[in-house]
Design an enzyme around this catalytic site. Sequence first.
Site, PDB file in Angstrom:
ATOM      1  NE  ARG A  98      -1.307   6.950   4.255  1.00  0.00           N
ATOM      2  CZ  ARG A  98      -1.512   5.992   5.140  1.00  0.00           C
ATOM      3  NH1 ARG A  98      -2.199   4.922   4.821  1.00  0.00           N
ATOM      4  NH2 ARG A  98      -1.030   6.086   6.358  1.00  0.00           N
ATOM      5  CD  GLU A 146      -1.130  -5.756  -7.082  1.00  0.00           C
ATOM      6  OE1 GLU A 146      -0.865  -6.807  -7.704  1.00  0.00           O
ATOM      7  OE2 GLU A 146      -1.163  -5.708  -5.837  1.00  0.00           O
ATOM      8  CG  PHE A 184       2.477  -3.483  -4.725  1.00  0.00           C
ATOM      9  CD1 PHE A 184       3.688  -4.162  -4.727  1.00  0.00           C
ATOM     10  CD2 PHE A 184       1.888  -3.195  -3.510  1.00  0.00           C
ATOM     11  CE1 PHE A 184       4.303  -4.541  -3.543  1.00  0.00           C
ATOM     12  CE2 PHE A 184       2.487  -3.571  -2.320  1.00  0.00           C
ATOM     13  CZ  PHE A 184       3.700  -4.244  -2.334  1.00  0.00           C
ATOM     14  CG  ASP A 199       5.256  -2.321   5.730  1.00  0.00           C
ATOM     15  OD1 ASP A 199       5.374  -3.111   6.685  1.00  0.00           O
ATOM     16  OD2 ASP A 199       4.159  -1.926   5.297  1.00  0.00           O
ATOM     17  CD  GLN A 227       5.197  -4.235   1.113  1.00  0.00           C
ATOM     18  OE1 GLN A 227       3.997  -4.086   0.943  1.00  0.00           O
ATOM     19  NE2 GLN A 227       5.850  -5.331   0.734  1.00  0.00           N
TER      20      GLN A 227
END
Lengths: 309, 274
Positions: A7, A55, A80, A113, A117
């Site tokens: 990322r 989203e 998401f 998390d 997630q």
Amino acid sequence: MATTATRKSFGQVLLELGGKDENIVVLDADLSKSTMSKMFADKYPGRFFEMGISEANMIGVGSGLALAGKKPFICSFACFVTGRYDTIRISVAYSEAPVRIVGTHAGIGIGEDGNSQMGLEDLGLMRGLPHMTVIQPADDIETRQAVTWMAENDVPSYIRLTRQNVKDVNGPDYTFKIGKAVELVPGSDITIMATGGPVYHAVDAAGLLKKQGISAGVVNIHTIKPIDVEAINKYAKLTGHVITVEDHNTIGGLGSAVAEVLAESGAGKLNRHGLKDAFGESGTYQDLYKKYRLDAEGIVSVVKEIFDK
Amino acid sequence: MAQCYDIEYLRELARQSRIDVIKMLEAAKSGHPGGSLSEIEILVALYGHVMKHDNDNINMKDRDRFVLSKGHGIPGLYAVMANLDYWPREDLLSLRTVNSRFQGHPDRVRLPGLEASTGSLGQGLSIAIGYALASKLDNDAYRVYCVIGDGESQEGQIWEAALSAPKFKLDNLVCILDYNKGQIDGFVKDVMPLEPIADKWKAFGWHVIKVDGHDIDELIRAFEEAASIKGKPTFILADTVKGKGVSFMEGLIDWHGVAPNKEEAEQALKELGA
Ligand SMILES: Cc1ncc(C[n+]2csc(CCOP(=O)(O)OP(=O)(O)O)c2C)c(N)n1
């Protein structure tokens, strides 16, 4: 050897690309610090749209921007953004709107998390959409080139990125070719076909297996769609046996994609390794990779089970 | 008729729950302090007085149902329920570790006592509406409470839910907004403005009550008012402070999803009188 979260590589290359191409616009849904789109947002605030925790709306707005000739990168966690499936199906894929969908926080690699997630079904979802290109890079240089490919190609695309750091598996003169698998380690007994975060663990596993007398090859499948049919058949014939390794449900992801190829060709036997029809859970990245056998020792044990049978 | 309650006991429950939140997050080295601390009085009012529930009989048929739609605030609920003897306080320290019942986000399968698995924002209010409809089918057997976040209110599904509850005349449903004004990328007013919030919910057909979300008496009065309203659901706009109770966290976005380290936790615990 250098390690980085894919990322982060994405955030950096997006910033570079933004300086070269004014048509690039970026959207995020209240996760810009995590997806790393913030680097672009800070430098080019006029071309960054903060959509809030919405989203579905972000996907639709991305579609409109793309149809109007912009190059939108829309960013959120993999779960998401791909969770708004019908919006992607109609507004992006069916519309052939060249929206670049970025799903970070792939798999159990995100750690503490927990399941809600973790993107664990996203590859299966995106792979099932006509016109969608699906990419999952394994390290820094591959991510940079894959994102550049997305910017340069006006087609709907999806890229899946890690939260956790991953070790480099490609050298500095590496060239990313869309749809082409990459041999990282040659082998003659079995071929490990891996994708994304677990790829470097697969390379380490091949090293450990070699010491135990098993010659395991490692092939990095960075493009999940279109899948490299030729390479899959070639390695399956060469070693007779293939095992897929991914931080994703074994249903729908790389395992399924390779199974489809091998079922049609009959080129070799297949085992699929990953999350076996299971959800994720909380824990450190290391503890989870150990429990779900996605670290080098885990992959070794899975391969050895195949040989012990 | 208002039932009496011991406000000192409830305040102590809130203080102790905040202490447990800090200890849990410090041990886990991750988690969401801001939104776990802002919701405490809401949870204490509900679990400490308003709701019909039984820690010895978690499957009690007609128990009131609670859905924490903003699932990342779960440490707050773990703590309040621990203080009401749902589970041992020591167990909370396993938060976010492999095989723990205390997942990073609510998991109703691993932790019986929770009514919904949440963590993907925007979904809880719809589940609460389902519970409320079921309660109506069963002759108004129980009441249903749902806490949502202000950032979370940007999700379209929240507004789909907001539209549907008045249609079904769900006067057994209360939605509480933990209005702490912060989310992740910044303040709600900058990320995606929500105001005028009360007017929106009123326009959608809800009975709206505004309260100080850290005043337990006011919260309890609002829940009592909600119970007296017939034919429509109630929306409680609870004005709160993100990170409430820990001076260096209050109002700061940066404390949304970062755990306190050892020194910070010590400082926080001192402020909370631990
Ligand atoms: C659908 C979805 N998108 C994004 C996230 C990531 N996320 C977790 S918490 C959060 C911010 C929530 O803000 P708010 O609802 O105001 O909660 P609070 O301030 O009370 O903690 C975001 C974006 C998520 N959990 N679910």
